[in-house]
Scaffold this active site. Structure first.
Site, mmCIF file in Angstrom:
data_model
loop_
_atom_site.group_PDB
_atom_site.id
_atom_site.type_symbol
_atom_site.label_atom_id
_atom_site.label_comp_id
_atom_site.label_asym_id
_atom_site.label_seq_id
_atom_site.Cartn_x
_atom_site.Cartn_y
_atom_site.Cartn_z
ATOM 1 N N LYS A 195 -13.590 94.685 15.732
ATOM 2 C CA LYS A 195 -12.847 94.917 16.976
ATOM 3 C C LYS A 195 -13.400 96.186 17.616
ATOM 4 C CE LYS A 195 -8.257 95.894 18.804
ATOM 5 N NZ LYS A 195 -6.815 95.962 18.529
ATOM 6 N N LYS A 248 -13.910 90.646 18.472
ATOM 7 C CA LYS A 248 -13.097 90.919 19.657
ATOM 8 C C LYS A 248 -13.604 92.168 20.362
ATOM 9 C CE LYS A 248 -8.535 92.469 20.859
ATOM 10 N NZ LYS A 248 -7.302 93.040 20.423
HETATM 11 C C1 PBG Z 1 -3.288 96.057 19.286
HETATM 12 C C2 PBG Z 1 -4.044 95.058 20.065
HETATM 13 C C3 PBG Z 1 -4.732 95.207 21.277
HETATM 14 C C4 PBG Z 1 -5.177 93.929 21.639
HETATM 15 C C5 PBG Z 1 -4.768 93.068 20.634
HETATM 16 N N1 PBG Z 1 -4.092 93.783 19.655
HETATM 17 C C6 PBG Z 1 -4.912 96.380 22.148
HETATM 18 C C7 PBG Z 1 -5.706 97.508 21.719
HETATM 19 O O1 PBG Z 1 -6.331 97.541 20.659
HETATM 20 O O2 PBG Z 1 -5.684 98.469 22.490
HETATM 21 C C8 PBG Z 1 -5.922 93.587 22.893
HETATM 22 C C9 PBG Z 1 -5.769 92.179 23.362
HETATM 23 C C10 PBG Z 1 -6.180 91.925 24.764
HETATM 24 O O3 PBG Z 1 -6.733 92.790 25.465
HETATM 25 O O4 PBG Z 1 -5.964 90.798 25.185
HETATM 26 N N2 PBG Z 1 -4.012 96.953 18.545
#
Ligand code: PBG
Length: 324
Positions: A195, A248
């Site tokens: 991520k 992601k």
């Molecule tokens: C929580 C999380 C996030 C997303 C999914 N889980 C936000 C982040 O890490 O700031 C993003 C999902 C999206 O942008 O659709 N940690």
């Protein structure tokens, strides 16, 4: 002469030789669950996406069931936030309530949906970081038991799978151990393995009210310049016992998806994030893009790159339209 155009001549030929197809049955629709009653509020930067209170989740459950998609991934927005994100692991928190509601709602109709619970603290902490803070820094190891408690609360509520998204080192192992210790050996863990710290999460943070109050997430989420390190993150989650791995965001990271596919035999998910959705919606609204064709092309690309599961805000629309 080699004539690659021979198999492209008619629609019948093209359809017969299409190598990939976006599969509705492999789409996951993220749902934002907000505290309170009677609420269904559109997210400003994500047209067509709503935040629902638990009592109104039946509306989106009906849509997901008739779409024939795989299921949903839940994000909670609590009434109150605190330093340690206790709303994330409260047994009667907004996500456990949503899980119980959805499972009962589907069962009453003789149906079922895959209900995946995102596990993170950022929607629940007053500072908006994904773990607890110690001397202004996100404390990795001290945050792990809180993630484990949250995962356990969601498993007890009936979640089919939990998905830690905080990028804490060791979070998959901590959750696996907690689930196993409490008799939830059958509940799979999907790691948000690679991520990246990404500006594409902007609209989500508005939807989930989870933007960090100070600083950014670069000390725990990955640097978008790094592809090799992404493979290390994926391997680390696999070793910790993840059942499913994830990359992601999706669109700007398809090279990582494709390499991940070559490097693991585990199922691979991609998360087509909020900013990717918002870009398509904005351009479509302005009349600059054909939304259906663009969405078909994007979703197909994820499967072509090797994804087994696609988490996308386009899921309901795409299921309605089909390929174009
Ligand atoms: C929580 C999380 C996030 C997303 C999914 N889980 C936000 C982040 O890490 O700031 C993003 C999902 C999206 O942008 O659709 N940690």
């Amino acid at each position: 002469m080699q004539r690659l155009r021979r198999l492209r001549r008619t629609e019948c030929l093209r359809r017969a030789f299409a190598e990939t197809r976006a599969d509705v049955r492999k789409l996951i629709y993220p749902v934002f669950v907000v505290w309170g009653e009677g609420r269904k509020e559109e997210v400003g930067s994500m047209p067509g996406v709503y935040r629902y209170s638990v009592d109104r989740l039946g509306e989106v459950a009906d849509e997901m069931l008739s779409a024939g998609i795989a299921g949903t991934m839940l994000f909670g927005i609590p009434k109150e936030k605190d330093e340690t994100g206790s709303g994330a692991y409260a047994e009667d928190g907004v996500v456990p309530q949503a899980i119980r509601f959805l499972k009962a709602y589907c069962a009453a109709r003789g149906k079922d949906l895959l209900v995946i619970a995102d596990v993170c603290l950022c929607e629940y902490t007053s500072h908006g970081h994904c773990g607890i803070l110690e001397e202004g820094d996100v404390a990795n190891d001290a945050s792990l038991p809180l993630h484990a408690r949250a995962a356990l609360a969601y498993a007890r509520a009936g979640a089919d799978m939990v998905a830690p998204s905080s990028m804490m080192d060791g979070v998959v192992a901590a959750i696996r151990a907690a689930l196993d210790g409490a008799g939830y050996t059958h509940i799979p863990v999907m790691g948000y393995s690679a991520k990246f710290a990404s500006a594409f999460y902007g609209p989500f943070r508005a939807a989930a009210d989870s933007a960090p109050q100070s600083g950014d997430r670069k000390s725990y989420q990955m640097d978008f310049r790094n592809g090799r390190e992404a493979l290390r993150e994926l391997a680390a989650d696999a070793i910790e016992g993840a059942d499913v791995l994830m990359v992601k965001p999706a669109l700007a990271f398809l090279d990582v998806v494709s390499k991940a596919r070559e490097n693991t035999r585990l199922p691979l998910a991609v998360y087509n994030v909020s900013g990717e959705y918002a870009m398509v919606k904005a351009a479509a609204r302005a009349g600059w893009l054909d939304e259906r064709r663009v969405v078909t092309e994007i979703l197909t690309a994820f499967f072509r790159a090797g994804a087994d599961l696609v988490i996308t805000y386009h899921a309901l629309d795409y299921a309605k339209w089909g390929d174009v």
